[in-house]
Design an enzyme around this catalytic site. Sequence first.
Site, short mmCIF file in Angstrom:
data_model
loop_
_atom_site.label_atom_id
_atom_site.label_comp_id
_atom_site.label_asym_id
_atom_site.label_seq_id
_atom_site.Cartn_x
_atom_site.Cartn_y
_atom_site.Cartn_z
N LYS A 139 -11.88 -1.80 7.00
CA LYS A 139 -11.03 -2.76 7.68
C LYS A 139 -11.45 -2.87 9.15
O LYS A 139 -11.70 -3.93 9.66
CB LYS A 139 -9.55 -2.37 7.59
CG LYS A 139 -9.07 -2.03 6.18
CD LYS A 139 -9.04 -3.24 5.26
CE LYS A 139 -8.92 -2.88 3.79
NZ LYS A 139 -7.74 -2.15 3.39
N TRP A 192 0.82 -1.21 0.00
CA TRP A 192 0.00 0.00 0.00
C TRP A 192 0.85 1.25 0.00
O TRP A 192 0.55 2.23 -0.69
CB TRP A 192 -0.98 -0.01 1.17
CG TRP A 192 -2.04 -1.06 1.02
CD1 TRP A 192 -2.23 -2.14 1.82
CD2 TRP A 192 -3.04 -1.14 -0.01
NE1 TRP A 192 -3.29 -2.88 1.36
CE2 TRP A 192 -3.80 -2.30 0.24
CE3 TRP A 192 -3.36 -0.34 -1.12
CZ2 TRP A 192 -4.87 -2.68 -0.58
CZ3 TRP A 192 -4.42 -0.73 -1.93
CH2 TRP A 192 -5.16 -1.89 -1.66
N ASP A 238 -1.26 6.55 6.39
CA ASP A 238 -2.35 5.68 5.95
C ASP A 238 -2.54 4.65 7.06
O ASP A 238 -1.74 3.74 7.22
CB ASP A 238 -1.97 5.00 4.63
CG ASP A 238 -3.01 3.97 4.20
OD1 ASP A 238 -4.05 3.80 4.89
OD2 ASP A 238 -2.79 3.31 3.16
C1 LIG Z 1 -7.27 -1.64 2.06
C2 LIG Z 1 -6.16 -0.63 2.15
C3 LIG Z 1 -6.06 0.41 1.21
C4 LIG Z 1 -6.98 0.57 0.05
O1 LIG Z 1 -8.22 0.96 0.49
P1 LIG Z 1 -9.42 1.31 -0.51
O2 LIG Z 1 -10.42 1.85 0.42
O3 LIG Z 1 -9.80 0.04 -1.19
O4 LIG Z 1 -8.92 2.33 -1.46
C5 LIG Z 1 -5.03 1.32 1.39
N1 LIG Z 1 -4.17 1.22 2.41
C6 LIG Z 1 -4.24 0.22 3.33
C7 LIG Z 1 -3.25 0.17 4.44
C8 LIG Z 1 -5.26 -0.73 3.21
O5 LIG Z 1 -5.33 -1.72 4.12
#
Ligand SMILES: *Cc1c(COP(=O)(O)O)cnc(C)c1O
Length: 362
Positions: A196, A102, A172
Site C-alpha cells: 500500500k 479488514w 494492522d
Molecule cells: C490490503 C490490506 C490487508 C490485506 O493485505 P494482504 O497483504 O493482501 O494480505 C489487510 N489489512 C489492511 C488494512 C489492508 O489495507
Amino acid sequence: MTERVWNFSAGPAVLPLPVLQEAQRDLLALPGVGISVLEISHRSKWFDAILEETEANLRQLLNIPAHYRVLFLQGGASLQFAMVPMNLLGDGSADYIVTGSWGEKAFQEAVKIGKARIAWTGKSEHFVRTPRPDELDIDPNAAYVHFTSNETIQGVEFQQEPPVGEVPLVCDASSDFLSRPLPIERYALIYAGAQKNAGPAGVTIVIIREDMLERTPPNMPAMLDYRLQAEHKSVYNTPPVFAIYLVMLVTRWLINEIGGLERMQQINRQKASLLYEVIDQSNGFYRGHAHPECRSVMNVTWRLPNEELEKAFLQEAQAHGLYELKGHRSVGGCRASIYNAMPLEGVHALRDFMRDFLQRKA
Ligand SMILES: *Cc1c(COP(=O)(O)O)cnc(C)c1O
C-alpha cells in the site's frame, strides 16, 4: 502504453518515480556488484547491507526504540491475522476493535485459533467511523487489543490510538504505515503489508516489542514463529529480496527527498483536504462515506447520486488519465487512494476533474 497515468489503486499501489527509476537501473546489474537485484543471493554481503539499511531507515523514520524488533515476513497482512493470535494469544482472550472489512477478517481468523471477542464494531452503521473512547468495551485482562489504524476499503482512519489501558496494543497499519509519525511505544506489535504505502507486494513488515516474543508457544511451525524469525533476523529461509530492496529505496526516498514522516504527513493531509473540500462543497452531489472526524488521509471514499452517474464518472475519469477510482464492491461508489507516492499534481488533476464533472452533471 508507456506513458504513466495517475494510479489511484488501493494496492498494489503507486510507487515513487525515482524509486522505480533506480530499480530499473539496478535490474541488469547492481553498481559495483555486476549481478542483478533479482539474481543476488540472500546470503550475500550485498543483501546483508540491504536488510541492515532497510531496518535502519525504518528505525530512523519511525523512531523505533531498541527494545523493538523489525521483521520482514511473507504471507501479507492476511497471514498476520493468524500469526498474531497463534503467537500472542496462549490460553487468554483477545479483544478486537472492528472499524471495517479488514478488522473483521482479522477477528474471524483469530476465533479459529483461540478466544477472541469484539470490543467494538461499526458494522451495524456500515463502518463509517471509529469508536469514541467511552464506547470501547476493553477486557483489562485481554491478551491484546487488535485494531486497524486505517480501513482501506471504507476509508476510516483512527486519528490516534484507541485507549486500551495496560493491554498490549496490536495494529494492522497496512494502509497508513509510513504516512505519519507513530508513537511506537504505545504498541506491542504493528504490522503492514508493504504494497500500500511502503513498497511492492511480497513483504510484510512487523515491528514487535521484545517481550512479546516470549509468548510464542513451543512447537510453532518455523515460518509462523515470531521468535524464530527474529532470531534469524528475517533470513530463516529465502526472504523476498526484491521487495525488501524496494522498501529500502522507498524509505531512502522518504528520508532524503521528503524529509521524514512529519513532512510526509503534512503533504498527505494537504492532498486529502483537496478532495474532501470538493466533496463537502458539492451540495451533496458527492457524499463522503466516512464521518468527517475519522476520514482517511490515505483512502478517500465517496458516492454519487446514483450508480449511473458513478459509472459515467469512472469512465470519464479514466479518459482523463485518472485510473483505479472504483470503490470496493462492499462500499460501492468511488475511492481515491492517495498514498505517499501519489504526487500533489495527481490529486490536483482528480480535484479538477471532480469539479468539472460536478458542474456538468449536478
Ligand atoms: C490490503 C490490506 C490487508 C490485506 O493485505 P494482504 O497483504 O493482501 O494480505 C489487510 N489489512 C489492511 C488494512 C489492508 O489495507
